[in-house]
Write a protein that holds these residues in place. Sequence first.
Motif, mmCIF file in Angstrom:
data_model
loop_
_atom_site.group_PDB
_atom_site.id
_atom_site.type_symbol
_atom_site.label_atom_id
_atom_site.label_comp_id
_atom_site.label_asym_id
_atom_site.label_seq_id
_atom_site.Cartn_x
_atom_site.Cartn_y
_atom_site.Cartn_z
ATOM 1 N N ALA A 17 -40.507 11.705 42.518
ATOM 2 C CA ALA A 17 -41.756 11.390 43.207
ATOM 3 C C ALA A 17 -42.412 10.135 42.628
ATOM 4 O O ALA A 17 -42.877 9.268 43.370
ATOM 5 N N ALA A 18 -42.454 10.050 41.297
ATOM 6 C CA ALA A 18 -43.083 8.891 40.652
ATOM 7 C C ALA A 18 -42.074 7.799 40.333
ATOM 8 O O ALA A 18 -42.405 6.614 40.379
ATOM 9 N N GLY A 19 -40.842 8.208 39.994
ATOM 10 C CA GLY A 19 -39.833 7.244 39.575
ATOM 11 C C GLY A 19 -39.082 6.615 40.730
ATOM 12 O O GLY A 19 -39.230 5.432 41.023
ATOM 13 N N ARG A 20 -38.291 7.427 41.410
ATOM 14 C CA ARG A 20 -37.449 6.892 42.489
ATOM 15 C C ARG A 20 -38.277 6.290 43.616
ATOM 16 O O ARG A 20 -37.915 5.271 44.199
ATOM 17 N N ALA A 21 -39.408 6.903 43.939
ATOM 18 C CA ALA A 21 -40.199 6.479 45.106
ATOM 19 C C ALA A 21 -41.368 5.577 44.730
ATOM 20 O O ALA A 21 -42.278 5.381 45.534
ATOM 21 N N PHE A 22 -41.348 4.990 43.538
ATOM 22 C CA PHE A 22 -42.518 4.225 43.090
ATOM 23 C C PHE A 22 -42.925 3.124 44.068
ATOM 24 O O PHE A 22 -44.106 2.949 44.377
ATOM 25 N N GLU A 23 -41.957 2.367 44.555
ATOM 26 C CA GLU A 23 -42.308 1.252 45.443
ATOM 27 C C GLU A 23 -43.018 1.741 46.699
ATOM 28 O O GLU A 23 -44.028 1.161 47.131
ATOM 29 N N GLN A 24 -42.496 2.833 47.283
ATOM 30 C CA GLN A 24 -43.112 3.349 48.501
ATOM 31 C C GLN A 24 -44.488 3.949 48.221
ATOM 32 O O GLN A 24 -45.403 3.828 49.033
ATOM 33 N N VAL A 25 -44.631 4.600 47.064
ATOM 34 C CA VAL A 25 -45.942 5.138 46.696
ATOM 35 C C VAL A 25 -46.934 3.985 46.531
ATOM 36 O O VAL A 25 -48.070 4.043 47.028
ATOM 37 N N ARG A 26 -46.498 2.936 45.863
ATOM 38 C CA ARG A 26 -47.388 1.796 45.638
ATOM 39 C C ARG A 26 -47.760 1.084 46.931
ATOM 40 O O ARG A 26 -48.935 0.838 47.214
ATOM 41 N N ASN A 27 -46.735 0.720 47.719
ATOM 42 C CA ASN A 27 -46.967 -0.143 48.876
ATOM 43 C C ASN A 27 -47.387 0.590 50.147
ATOM 44 O O ASN A 27 -48.180 0.069 50.928
ATOM 45 N N SER A 28 -46.864 1.805 50.361
ATOM 46 C CA SER A 28 -47.160 2.524 51.602
ATOM 47 C C SER A 28 -48.339 3.486 51.482
ATOM 48 O O SER A 28 -48.949 3.849 52.473
ATOM 49 N N ILE A 29 -48.655 3.898 50.230
ATOM 50 C CA ILE A 29 -49.744 4.864 50.024
ATOM 51 C C ILE A 29 -50.895 4.246 49.233
ATOM 52 O O ILE A 29 -52.048 4.286 49.657
ATOM 53 N N GLY A 30 -50.578 3.632 48.087
ATOM 54 C CA GLY A 30 -51.621 3.065 47.244
ATOM 55 C C GLY A 30 -52.295 1.847 47.839
ATOM 56 O O GLY A 30 -53.532 1.761 47.890
ATOM 57 N N TYR A 31 -51.503 0.892 48.317
ATOM 58 C CA TYR A 31 -52.058 -0.362 48.844
ATOM 59 C C TYR A 31 -53.002 -0.133 50.019
ATOM 60 O O TYR A 31 -54.132 -0.639 50.022
#
Length: 312
Positions: free
Chosen positions: A84-98
């Motif tokens: 959730a935090a490791g493999r999907a970091f980019e998607q968490v950052r760009n699709s959810i966080g941003y």
Amino acid sequence: MPEVKKIATRDSYGNALAELGNAHKDIVVLDADLAAATKTGVFKKAHPDRFIDCGIAEGNMMGVAAGLAAAGMVPFASSFAMFAAGRAFEQVRNSIGYPHLNVKIGATHAGISVGEDGATHQCNEDIALMRTIPGMVVLNPSDDVEAKAAVRAAYEHQGPVYLRFGRLAVPVINDKPDYKFEIGKGVVLREGKDVTIIATGLPVANCLEAAEKLAAEGIEAKVINIHTIKPLDEELVTAAAKETGKVVTVEEHSVIGGLGSAVCDVLSEKAPTKVLKIGINDTFGESGPALELLKKYGLDTESIYQKIKAFI
């Protein structure tokens, strides 16, 4: 003495989701082919029409969660912390966080206590990763009571939330009538004047036991449970440091970038204090029984007690 009740916070997560789903029809739960392990299967059984198994595709799952949030739903995207935090970091950052979307990330099997699954699955870096995402709330509950409260608080919070849960059953320490959970507010579990122990997650119960051992030797330790790593309760941390003059942070996470780093960031600016960070010391874990690993890596009661005693 009566036996202490122990419950894994991943179980608390599944039960809290199923209960919340009864009252809130906008909740939808996503999982990455791990529903039996993350305990989201409890929600699936109760609300099959609002459960989506995204398969072993965690990045895609975060994208689906982002879309659901944009459509007005409240998604809980679930997997092991490493994924959730490791493999999907980019998607968490760009699709959810941003875009600051209202997605809740339920990360189970965090830390060294994942045990026999070994170093590849023992995520000791997730708090550090999630702390760096602007606007991300990071919650790390210490027991069953707190985990359920954290899930409810995450639902009520508008914006992205990272929830960290464990595999190992841990003592229930917050089953008190006056217990109150509030995002961003630490909880003082024990008063003391000689040193402040600031702990989060699994080691909180061990820190309370270590404080009792210290008390038997005349050392009074103040114990603070920090369930919210971000936003950190800066006021409580600063006041405690000024009161006792020494601070020890304890976490089932790397000493780099986690609770210890967050506390030091605050204290270096507002109340320079001598700090000892207890956690995973810049090393990978290994396969083995959870309790033996906690002892080997210095997170059991005796190890915490000895380290604090030496620090004092």
